[in-house]
Enzyme design. Structure first.
Site, short mmCIF file in Angstrom:
data_model
loop_
_atom_site.label_atom_id
_atom_site.label_comp_id
_atom_site.label_asym_id
_atom_site.label_seq_id
_atom_site.Cartn_x
_atom_site.Cartn_y
_atom_site.Cartn_z
N CYS A 134 0.81 -1.22 0.00
CA CYS A 134 0.00 0.00 0.00
C CYS A 134 0.85 1.28 0.00
O CYS A 134 0.38 2.35 -0.38
CB CYS A 134 -0.93 0.01 1.20
SG CYS A 134 -0.13 -0.42 2.76
N HIS A 176 -1.72 6.90 3.64
CA HIS A 176 -0.26 6.93 3.69
C HIS A 176 0.23 8.17 2.91
O HIS A 176 -0.29 8.49 1.83
CB HIS A 176 0.34 5.70 3.02
CG HIS A 176 0.19 4.43 3.81
ND1 HIS A 176 -0.33 4.36 5.08
CD2 HIS A 176 0.52 3.15 3.48
CE1 HIS A 176 -0.31 3.11 5.50
NE2 HIS A 176 0.19 2.35 4.55
N1 LIG Z 1 -4.20 -2.67 5.79
C1 LIG Z 1 -3.68 -2.22 4.66
O1 LIG Z 1 -3.56 -1.01 4.44
C2 LIG Z 1 -3.23 -3.20 3.62
C3 LIG Z 1 -2.79 -2.70 2.38
C4 LIG Z 1 -2.34 -3.58 1.39
C5 LIG Z 1 -2.34 -4.93 1.65
N2 LIG Z 1 -2.77 -5.39 2.87
C6 LIG Z 1 -2.77 -6.83 3.09
O2 LIG Z 1 -4.13 -7.26 3.20
C7 LIG Z 1 -4.22 -8.35 4.10
C8 LIG Z 1 -5.24 -8.03 5.20
O3 LIG Z 1 -4.83 -6.89 5.90
P1 LIG Z 1 -5.79 -6.17 6.95
O4 LIG Z 1 -5.14 -4.86 7.23
O5 LIG Z 1 -7.19 -6.21 6.49
O6 LIG Z 1 -5.62 -7.12 8.23
P2 LIG Z 1 -6.63 -7.34 9.47
O7 LIG Z 1 -7.50 -6.17 9.67
O8 LIG Z 1 -5.77 -7.79 10.59
O9 LIG Z 1 -7.55 -8.56 8.99
C9 LIG Z 1 -7.02 -9.85 8.77
C10 LIG Z 1 -8.12 -10.77 8.27
O10 LIG Z 1 -7.55 -12.05 7.98
C11 LIG Z 1 -8.27 -13.05 8.67
N3 LIG Z 1 -7.40 -14.17 8.99
C12 LIG Z 1 -6.35 -14.21 9.83
N4 LIG Z 1 -5.81 -15.47 9.86
C13 LIG Z 1 -6.56 -16.21 8.99
C14 LIG Z 1 -6.54 -17.57 8.60
N5 LIG Z 1 -5.61 -18.43 9.09
N6 LIG Z 1 -7.46 -18.01 7.70
C15 LIG Z 1 -8.38 -17.16 7.19
N7 LIG Z 1 -8.48 -15.87 7.55
C16 LIG Z 1 -7.56 -15.38 8.43
C17 LIG Z 1 -8.80 -12.33 9.92
O11 LIG Z 1 -9.90 -13.07 10.45
P3 LIG Z 1 -10.34 -13.03 12.03
O12 LIG Z 1 -11.65 -12.33 12.00
O13 LIG Z 1 -10.47 -14.45 12.37
O14 LIG Z 1 -9.27 -12.33 12.77
C18 LIG Z 1 -9.23 -11.01 9.31
O15 LIG Z 1 -10.45 -11.17 8.61
C19 LIG Z 1 -2.80 -8.59 4.62
O16 LIG Z 1 -2.21 -9.59 3.81
C20 LIG Z 1 -2.10 -7.25 4.38
O17 LIG Z 1 -0.71 -7.41 4.19
C21 LIG Z 1 -3.22 -4.56 3.84
#
Ligand SMILES: NC(=O)c1ccc[n+]([C@@H]2O[C@H](COP(=O)([O-])OP(=O)(O)OC[C@H]3O[C@@H](n4cnc5c(N)ncnc54)[C@H](OP(=O)(O)O)[C@@H]3O)[C@@H](O)[C@H]2O)c1
Length: 340
Positions: free
Chosen positions: A128, A244
């Site tokens: 991101c 960001h």
């Molecule tokens: N945040 C950003 O700005 C951003 C930008 C670009 C890319 N990303 C990428 O996008 C992804 C998600 O980021 P996020 O910020 O949304 O994280 P987040 O808010 O921590 O959410 C993580 C999600 O993944 C689920 N999860 C965790 N372990 C899992 C498993 N073993 N099997 C299936 N689901 C699982 C969680 O479910 P529970 O409800 O069970 O916890 C939750 O729904 C990451 O790979 C991150 O690197 C994020």
């Protein structure tokens, strides 16, 4: 063609929530919706007025989908991504796991949509942080060849997911009640973040670079197809909830004038260029549920005749993740690639 069944792995997370609302907003055709979470806790999501319970993903359940968005963890993407794509399901992965895999296109539609040529059903979305530079400078790079790029990043806590947002909120509530920033047990970020900044996003390698700094450099080279580009980055976490920001120093091979640079930035797809001195973008105003990259404060650097400076802001959860993925899905749909 029937509407595709859509899986969202990580539907209960930050990016997952934004994806769901964007699919609604964009009226994306969804036959069946299959939302997944870790299964370690009970989670529900609402889509088009209907409530769904999330469950843990299995390969069999994911294979029922025509398209799966992976917005959970690197490990989950690694476990399912290639197997699922080989079985014929389109996969759009927001984790970092496949981004540098030569067989997987790393796509920002405004910059390299041509990579969506169907050679791989697994497509990665970028980090991101790099989006702001990759999009705003794409045309400048094509015309004047950027050779060196220096970046200082100012990264919102939502970039580290839901628990990092909760950490900042909890610290602020504690500060309001007790007058000091607490060191909360089990905090997500490496330091308290309220009223603080720290130059660490991810872990450090032996050379002292953080994983975020390495991602920014490697991913930009891949997206711009410029292996010879040199990138130096200091990635900093700041107490901003969303959006960001980047301070950018770019040195080019060819000579330019500032108006010519400004015209290229303004003409870049997905960019809003702010040429005035004081109308620069900020994450509060331009980084929250916005679709573009906003750029301003274009000026000459004192350090080199062919170096300029720019400020860019983008929404890490939209353009940096969910919106980028929906843009890719819309392109696949328009090309008739998503069946039922
Ligand atoms: N945040 C950003 O700005 C951003 C930008 C670009 C890319 N990303 C990428 O996008 C992804 C998600 O980021 P996020 O910020 O949304 O994280 P987040 O808010 O921590 O959410 C993580 C999600 O993944 C689920 N999860 C965790 N372990 C899992 C498993 N073993 N099997 C299936 N689901 C699982 C969680 O479910 P529970 O409800 O069970 O916890 C939750 O729904 C990451 O790979 C991150 O690197 C994020």
């Amino acid at each position: 063609m029937p509407a595709p069944s859509i899986g969202i792995v990580g539907a209960s997370g930050m990016v997952g929530g934004e994806l769901l609302s964007l699919l609604e907003k964009r009226r994306f055709p969804v036959g069946r919706l299959l939302p997944f979470n870790s299964g370690r806790r009970e989670a529900f999501i609402t889509f088009r007025g209907k409530k769904y319970r999330c469950s843990a993903p299995t390969l069999a359940a994911l294979k029922e989908c025509g398209l799966v968005f992976f917005v959970s963890t690197d490990e989950v993407s690694a476990r399912f991504g290639k197997k699922l794509a080989a079985a014929g399901t389109w996969c759009i992965d927001d984790s970092s796991h496949f981004r540098l895999d030569p067989a997987v296109p790393l796509v920002i539609p405004e910059v390299n949509a041509a990579e969506l040529d169907g050679r791989s059903r697994l497509i990665a979305g970028p980090n991101c942080t790099i989006t702001g530079a990759a999009v705003s400078l794409a045309r400048v790079h094509r015309r004047f060849r950027i050779k060196e790029l220096r970046l200082a990043t100012y990264q919102a806590v939502s970039g580290a997911g839901k628990s990092a947002m909760e950490q900042l909120r909890a610290e602020l509530v504690h500060w309001l009640k007790k007058g000091r920033v607490p060191d909360l047990p089990g905090r997500k970020l490496p330091h308290p973040i309220a009223f603080n900044v720290f130059p660490q996003v991810g872990g450090f390698d032996a050379a002292g670079n953080s994983s975020e700094e390495n991602k920014v450099s490697a991913e930009l080279k891949k997206i711009w197809r410029s292996p010879g580009l040199r990138v130096s980055c200091t990635a900093v976490r700041v107490p901003v909830l969303r959006g960001h920001s980047l301070a950018i120093w770019a040195r080019t091979e060819k000579t330019w004038t500032l108006p010519a640079l400004g015209r290229e930035i303004a003409a870049a797809e997905g960019v809003e260029f702010r040429p005035g001195r004081t109308d620069y973008p900020t994450p509060l105003a331009e980084g929250d549920r916005t679709f573009k990259v906003y750029a301003g404060r274009l000026r000459r650097s004192e350090t080199h005749a062919r170096e300029f400076q720019l400020w860019a802001v983008s929404d890490n959860l939209y353009k940096g993740a969910a919106w980028n993925s929906v843009q890719i899905a819309e392109k696949l749909l328009a090309a008739g690639k998503l069946g039922g």
